[in-house]
Design an enzyme around this catalytic site. Structure first.
Site, short mmCIF file in Angstrom:
data_model
loop_
_atom_site.label_atom_id
_atom_site.label_comp_id
_atom_site.label_asym_id
_atom_site.label_seq_id
_atom_site.Cartn_x
_atom_site.Cartn_y
_atom_site.Cartn_z
N SER A 213 -3.86 -56.18 -12.65
CA SER A 213 -2.60 -56.37 -13.37
C SER A 213 -2.79 -57.15 -14.66
CB SER A 213 -1.59 -57.11 -12.48
OG SER A 213 -1.36 -56.39 -11.29
N HIS A 260 -0.39 -62.03 -14.79
CA HIS A 260 0.31 -61.11 -15.69
C HIS A 260 0.47 -61.73 -17.07
CE1 HIS A 260 2.36 -59.11 -11.96
NE2 HIS A 260 1.06 -58.94 -11.99
#
Length: 310
Positions: A213, A260
């Protein structure tokens, strides 16, 4: 300086042979050096034919084509497909050996007993337990964690974890690699993966994480910068924004927001350095930006490790 012919001497009956294959008779000549060449050595040229040596010399002086950001153009996103293949291979290894997750995730510091059971490191000395994690020299976890994903034993979210990441890598990777070239694209991907792991380590070193991610969010940040620089969006915004929103809702509460955010920030900064580098010294500036970001991230890891071990 004139070229000196290296044709083999003619045969006794006056026949001429190829300079690379003396046993092959030929009347053909290289249009540049005038040496005799056989049909196997003949290379097409704008005017006449040339020998392999002259073609090789010409290629050394021809300026190689470059993308708008200085990379070498590629007809296929080889690096993107290679990253996808490596991620899938790592997932298959996880299925066969689930312990890989604990061995290569991004845990910052933890205690492990002889059975492999992991405990929180509270700074105390526990006989029989050993320390593991990034803070204790296992820096490879900063990158290896980006190729691992949750297993199906964690439910449907475990499967969606790798599915969504591979989808974004496939969607964004092809476009970003086409614009940057393979080497610059790989640098951005790995740097974003590193950025995600580093921020997670800085904020919560006791929490391990896995997943691409951070790297994928970094590609998204880099893509936005490149698109704004060129004033062109080859991917419809809805194809990026909607899946991201869906994943944020589904994964709320159990994913690493630090990964993230760290990947997004580092990918965006790397994109800025690549997209807005001056044309005159573009490659040097781009390399300096990538190296500077990497050194900054590693310095932060070192300082945090010293703090945890002090």
């Amino acid at each position: 300086m004139d070229t000196i012919s290296t044709n083999p001497p003619p045969a006794e009956d006056g026949r001429t042979t190829c300079y690379r294959h003396p046993r092959r008779e030929t009347l053909l000549r290289c249009a540049r050096c005038d040496r005799h060449i056989c049909p196997d050595c003949m290379r097409e040229a704008p005017v006449g034919h040339r020998c392999p040596d002259c073609v090789r010399d010409d290629n050394r002086t021809v300026r190689q084509a470059r993308t708008v950001f200085g990379g070498r153009p590629t007809s296929r996103p080889v690096v993107t497909y290679t990253l996808i293949a490596l991620t899938v291979l790592a997932y298959l290894l996880e299925l066969a050996h689930p312990a890989i997750l604990d061995q290569f995730d991004s845990i910052g510091t933890a205690l492990v007993d002889d059975a492999g059971q992991r405990y929180v490191d509270d700074g105390a000395d526990y006989p029989g337990y050993r320390l593991i994690g990034i803070a204790h020299g296992e820096w490879y976890r900063l990158i290896t964690s980006a190729f691992l994903h949750l297993l199906p034993t964690q439910g449907v979210l475990g499967i969606l974890h790798i599915v969504f990441n591979l989808y974004w890598l496939w969607l964004l990777g092809r476009v970003v690699e086409e614009r940057l070239g393979g080497s610059r694209f790989l640098a951005v991907y790995l740097l974003a993966a590193l950025g995600g792991s580093v921020l997670g380590f800085l904020v919560d070193p006791h929490q391990g994480a896995v997943g691409a991610s951070g790297a994928v969010y970094g590609l998204a940040g880099c893509y936005v910068v490149l698109a704004r620089r060129l004033h062109h969006h080859p991917i419809e915004p809805s194809r990026v924004i909607i899946p991201f929103l869906i994943w944020m809702v589904l994964s709320a509460g159990w994913t690493s927001w630090q990964g993230h955010l760290g990947g997004l920030l580092v990918g965006g900064l790397a994109g800025l350095g690549i997209a807005y580098a001056p044309a005159k010294r573009r490659t040097a500036v781009q390399a300096a930006v990538i190296v500077a970001l990497a050194l900054l991230l590693l310095a932060l890891v070192l300082l945090r490790s010293m703090n945890l071990n002090g």
